[in-house]
Design a protein around this motif. Sequence first.
Motif: not given
Length: 66
Positions: A36-43
């Motif tokens: 899992a990533v902390e910040e998504l590329k797209h909202p």
Amino acid sequence: MIKEYIEAKYGFKVHTAYIAEVKRSLGLPMYDAPNAVEELKHPRKHPTAEKVEAIKDALRHFEIIS
């Protein structure tokens, strides 16, 4: 199984992220994804009220919630 149940009963598809969001909002335990990533590329988009109710119905059907 939840996605298949909703498609058969309601006639539309729901994304796995929508199911996870509803489960999170209900306080159900979630699987920790190791990638899992902390910040998504797209909202993240939120499910409509109709889809939320369909997901809750499916969770009741499979006895995940009462």
